[in-house]
Write a protein that holds these residues in place. Structure first.
Motif, PDB file in Angstrom:
ATOM      1  N   MET A  73     -14.408  -9.482   3.678  1.00  0.00           N
ATOM      2  CA  MET A  73     -15.390  -8.910   4.599  1.00  0.00           C
ATOM      3  C   MET A  73     -16.545  -9.880   4.825  1.00  0.00           C
ATOM      4  SD  MET A  73     -17.778  -5.510   4.057  1.00  0.00           S
ATOM      5  CE  MET A  73     -18.742  -6.350   2.783  1.00  0.00           C
ATOM      6  N   ARG A  74     -17.064 -10.445   3.743  1.00  0.00           N
ATOM      7  CA  ARG A  74     -18.198 -11.363   3.858  1.00  0.00           C
ATOM      8  C   ARG A  74     -17.840 -12.626   4.628  1.00  0.00           C
ATOM      9  NH1 ARG A  74     -23.152  -9.488   2.947  1.00  0.00           N
ATOM     10  NH2 ARG A  74     -23.782 -11.623   2.484  1.00  0.00           N
ATOM     11  N   LEU A  75     -16.585 -13.055   4.528  1.00  0.00           N
ATOM     12  CA  LEU A  75     -16.160 -14.291   5.191  1.00  0.00           C
ATOM     13  C   LEU A  75     -15.464 -14.040   6.518  1.00  0.00           C
ATOM     14  CD1 LEU A  75     -14.846 -16.232   2.048  1.00  0.00           C
ATOM     15  CD2 LEU A  75     -17.068 -16.470   3.197  1.00  0.00           C
ATOM     16  N   GLY A  76     -15.331 -12.782   6.928  1.00  0.00           N
ATOM     17  CA  GLY A  76     -14.728 -12.449   8.214  1.00  0.00           C
ATOM     18  C   GLY A  76     -13.232 -12.676   8.273  1.00  0.00           C
ATOM     19  N   VAL A  77     -12.539 -12.333   7.184  1.00  0.00           N
ATOM     20  CA  VAL A  77     -11.098 -12.559   7.078  1.00  0.00           C
ATOM     21  C   VAL A  77     -10.394 -11.215   6.907  1.00  0.00           C
ATOM     22  CG1 VAL A  77      -9.300 -13.692   5.715  1.00  0.00           C
ATOM     23  CG2 VAL A  77     -11.534 -14.777   5.973  1.00  0.00           C
ATOM     24  N   PRO A  78      -9.254 -10.979   7.588  1.00  0.00           N
ATOM     25  CA  PRO A  78      -8.508  -9.734   7.350  1.00  0.00           C
ATOM     26  C   PRO A  78      -7.952  -9.696   5.923  1.00  0.00           C
ATOM     27  CG  PRO A  78      -7.752 -10.851   9.352  1.00  0.00           C
ATOM     28  CD  PRO A  78      -8.637 -11.818   8.631  1.00  0.00           C
ATOM     29  N   ALA A  79      -7.897  -8.494   5.349  1.00  0.00           N
ATOM     30  CA  ALA A  79      -7.372  -8.342   3.995  1.00  0.00           C
ATOM     31  C   ALA A  79      -6.492  -7.104   3.914  1.00  0.00           C
ATOM     32  CB  ALA A  79      -8.516  -8.225   2.987  1.00  0.00           C
ATOM     33  N   GLU A  81      -7.224  -3.120   4.734  1.00  0.00           N
ATOM     34  CA  GLU A  81      -6.118  -2.173   4.847  1.00  0.00           C
ATOM     35  C   GLU A  81      -5.599  -1.904   3.437  1.00  0.00           C
ATOM     36  OE1 GLU A  81      -1.636  -1.715   6.786  1.00  0.00           O
ATOM     37  OE2 GLU A  81      -2.962  -3.337   7.453  1.00  0.00           O
ATOM     38  N   LEU A  82      -5.538  -0.642   3.051  1.00  0.00           N
ATOM     39  CA  LEU A  82      -5.122  -0.268   1.698  1.00  0.00           C
ATOM     40  C   LEU A  82      -3.725   0.335   1.741  1.00  0.00           C
ATOM     41  CD1 LEU A  82      -5.952   0.072  -1.307  1.00  0.00           C
ATOM     42  CD2 LEU A  82      -6.722   2.377  -0.702  1.00  0.00           C
ATOM     43  N   VAL A  83      -2.838  -0.192   0.891  1.00  0.00           N
ATOM     44  CA  VAL A  83      -1.470   0.311   0.775  1.00  0.00           C
ATOM     45  C   VAL A  83      -1.289   0.807  -0.651  1.00  0.00           C
ATOM     46  CG1 VAL A  83       0.978  -0.223   0.976  1.00  0.00           C
ATOM     47  CG2 VAL A  83      -0.678  -1.385   2.465  1.00  0.00           C
ATOM     48  N   VAL A  84      -1.016   2.108  -0.805  1.00  0.00           N
ATOM     49  CA  VAL A  84      -0.879   2.725  -2.127  1.00  0.00           C
ATOM     50  C   VAL A  84       0.588   3.069  -2.366  1.00  0.00           C
ATOM     51  CG1 VAL A  84      -1.625   4.608  -3.640  1.00  0.00           C
ATOM     52  CG2 VAL A  84      -3.195   3.715  -1.886  1.00  0.00           C
ATOM     53  N   ALA A 100      -3.843 -11.282   1.125  1.00  0.00           N
ATOM     54  CA  ALA A 100      -3.217 -10.105   0.539  1.00  0.00           C
ATOM     55  C   ALA A 100      -3.355 -10.184  -0.967  1.00  0.00           C
ATOM     56  CB  ALA A 100      -1.745 -10.020   0.932  1.00  0.00           C
ATOM     57  N   ALA A 101      -3.510  -9.026  -1.591  1.00  0.00           N
ATOM     58  CA  ALA A 101      -3.667  -8.994  -3.039  1.00  0.00           C
ATOM     59  C   ALA A 101      -3.089  -7.707  -3.595  1.00  0.00           C
ATOM     60  CB  ALA A 101      -5.139  -9.109  -3.424  1.00  0.00           C
ATOM     61  N   ALA A 102      -2.506  -7.818  -4.787  1.00  0.00           N
ATOM     62  CA  ALA A 102      -2.094  -6.649  -5.557  1.00  0.00           C
ATOM     63  C   ALA A 102      -3.114  -6.424  -6.649  1.00  0.00           C
ATOM     64  CB  ALA A 102      -0.715  -6.868  -6.158  1.00  0.00           C
ATOM     65  N   SER A 103      -3.378  -5.166  -6.954  1.00  0.00           N
ATOM     66  CA  SER A 103      -4.484  -4.881  -7.860  1.00  0.00           C
ATOM     67  C   SER A 103      -4.368  -3.489  -8.438  1.00  0.00           C
ATOM     68  CB  SER A 103      -5.802  -4.997  -7.081  1.00  0.00           C
ATOM     69  OG  SER A 103      -6.904  -4.553  -7.839  1.00  0.00           O
ATOM     70  N   GLY A 104      -4.943  -3.323  -9.644  1.00  0.00           N
ATOM     71  CA  GLY A 104      -5.157  -1.983 -10.157  1.00  0.00           C
ATOM     72  C   GLY A 104      -6.367  -1.337  -9.509  1.00  0.00           C
ATOM     73  N   GLY A 105      -7.155  -2.135  -8.797  1.00  0.00           N
ATOM     74  CA  GLY A 105      -8.314  -1.625  -8.081  1.00  0.00           C
ATOM     75  C   GLY A 105      -9.460  -2.614  -7.991  1.00  0.00           C
ATOM     76  N   ASN A 106      -9.882  -3.187  -9.114  1.00  0.00           N
ATOM     77  CA  ASN A 106     -11.054  -4.058  -9.107  1.00  0.00           C
ATOM     78  C   ASN A 106     -10.810  -5.372  -8.367  1.00  0.00           C
ATOM     79  OD1 ASN A 106     -12.765  -2.322 -10.448  1.00  0.00           O
ATOM     80  ND2 ASN A 106     -12.316  -3.157 -12.470  1.00  0.00           N
ATOM     81  N   HIS A 107      -9.675  -6.003  -8.607  1.00  0.00           N
ATOM     82  CA  HIS A 107      -9.368  -7.240  -7.895  1.00  0.00           C
ATOM     83  C   HIS A 107      -9.240  -6.963  -6.402  1.00  0.00           C
ATOM     84  CE1 HIS A 107      -7.662 -11.143  -6.959  1.00  0.00           C
ATOM     85  NE2 HIS A 107      -6.544 -10.588  -6.522  1.00  0.00           N
ATOM     86  N   GLY A 108      -8.618  -5.841  -6.058  1.00  0.00           N
ATOM     87  CA  GLY A 108      -8.499  -5.485  -4.649  1.00  0.00           C
ATOM     88  C   GLY A 108      -9.852  -5.287  -3.995  1.00  0.00           C
ATOM     89  N   ALA A 109     -10.756  -4.612  -4.690  1.00  0.00           N
ATOM     90  CA  ALA A 109     -12.103  -4.424  -4.153  1.00  0.00           C
ATOM     91  C   ALA A 109     -12.812  -5.758  -3.997  1.00  0.00           C
ATOM     92  CB  ALA A 109     -12.906  -3.500  -5.060  1.00  0.00           C
ATOM     93  N   ALA A 110     -12.624  -6.654  -4.961  1.00  0.00           N
ATOM     94  CA  ALA A 110     -13.277  -7.963  -4.905  1.00  0.00           C
ATOM     95  C   ALA A 110     -12.753  -8.795  -3.749  1.00  0.00           C
ATOM     96  CB  ALA A 110     -13.062  -8.700  -6.225  1.00  0.00           C
ATOM     97  N   VAL A 111     -11.435  -8.825  -3.571  1.00  0.00           N
ATOM     98  CA  VAL A 111     -10.852  -9.583  -2.460  1.00  0.00           C
ATOM     99  C   VAL A 111     -11.276  -8.971  -1.126  1.00  0.00           C
ATOM    100  CG1 VAL A 111      -8.689 -10.243  -1.334  1.00  0.00           C
ATOM    101  CG2 VAL A 111      -8.916 -10.459  -3.815  1.00  0.00           C
TER     102      VAL A 111
END
Length: 314
Positions: free
Chosen positions: A92-98, A120-123, A76-87
């Protein structure tokens, strides 16, 4: 644990070798400052905006996911957008839910990237601090791994690998301009260079987080406004990066929203490079004259993000 033992060049190099297969070695574009109406002189642009997920953040994301135990509930990550996209991309590449938490100010381009990577995106909430509180509640309830955008040793070590890459690409630079939000990027880079290169912080006038911290002598809350609020307005810089900044980072240069817009336009008009506001902020310091290099100074600018829908093709 102090940064002298936690965020060392040796640990940065070790992390960079681990992360390297998962990230792009982004190119450098040499130009002359005169091309932008400035006094002639060498200028190198590090095009980290061409990185996977559209920003440097993917380096820190992989550093976390490759070195920390991953629970079945994912990350799980909190982000303004870029960190969230990176995580989301790394997961996705490592097959882990986010699960990614972003505030309402997050740009549609960044939200679309996060969803596109299968997270899963929570706004909700007005600013990054609100998303961070929601993500912490989720982690407590679900047991997911929290991946902090900037105040986490692995994040700083991952971003520090970009400093190592820049030095390999540009061994002769005198100074490097870097945009600051929470400080994970500039903290990692400065911990790598440790004074060998002048590292200049650049912040928007509307969110001077490092500026306020330097004034107070420790991280404090700052304004969180402006055109780059979705990437450079976390309220305050990280506790881990601040002693690094005190030791190895120049006092921040502040740029206006108009400066940032002009930098975005110049990068597009002259070089056909699309940078988001936060990604163009460091260049704005140079273009606006808020930072004036010496006549023979070899200066480099880090263009760190491109997640914007400002350029449309129809």
């Amino acid at each position: 644990m102090t940064f002298e033992t936690a965020i060392t060049p040796e640990r940065i190099a070790e992390m960079e070798r681990l992360v390297r297969p998962h990230v792009r070695h982004t190119p450098v574009l040499p130009v002359d400052r005169a091309e932008f109406g400035l006094a002639p002189g060498p200028l190198d642009l590090k095009l980290e905006l061409l990185q996977h997920s559209g920003s440097f953040k993917v380096r820190g994301a992989f550093a976390n996911l490759l070195t920390r135990p991953l629970p079945a509930t994912g990350v799980a990550a909190a982000s303004g957008g870029n960190h969230g996209a990176a995580v989301a991309y790394a997961a996705m590449r490592l097959g882990v839910p986010a699960t990614i938490f972003v505030p309402n100010v997050t740009s549609p381009a960044k939200a679309e990237r996060i969803r596109g990577y299968g997270a899963e995106l929570v706004v909700g909430g007005e600013r990054y601090a609100d998303a961070l509180a929601a993500s912490r509640h989720f982690v407590e309830e679900r047991g997911a791994l929290a991946v902090h955008a900037f105040d986490q040793p692995e994040t700083l070590l991952g971003q520090g690998g970009l400093g190592r890459e820049i030095e390999a690409d540009l061994p002769g630079i005198d100074s490097l301009l870097v945009a600051v939000g929470g400080g994970g990027l500039i903290g990692g880079i400065a911990a790598w260079f440790r004074g060998r290169v002048k590292v200049v912080a650049v912040e928007p006038e509307g969110s001077p987080t490092l500026w306020r911290a330097f004034e107070a002598g420790h991280p404090v809350d700052a304004e969180a406004e402006g055109i780059a609020a979705d990437s450079l307005a976390p309220r305050r810089v990280g506790e881990l990066m601040f002693p690094i900044a005190q030791a190895f980072v120049e006092r921040p240069v502040l740029v206006s929203d108009d400066d940032i817009r002009a930098a975005q336009r110049a990068l597009w008009d002259r070089l056909r490079l699309v940078a988001e506001p936060g990604g163009a902020a460091a260049f704005a310091a140079l273009l606006s004259g808020k930072y004036v290099p010496g006549r023979t100074e070899r200066v480099a600018v880090l263009l760190c993000g491109a997640n914007t829908d400002a350029v449309r093709f129809g």
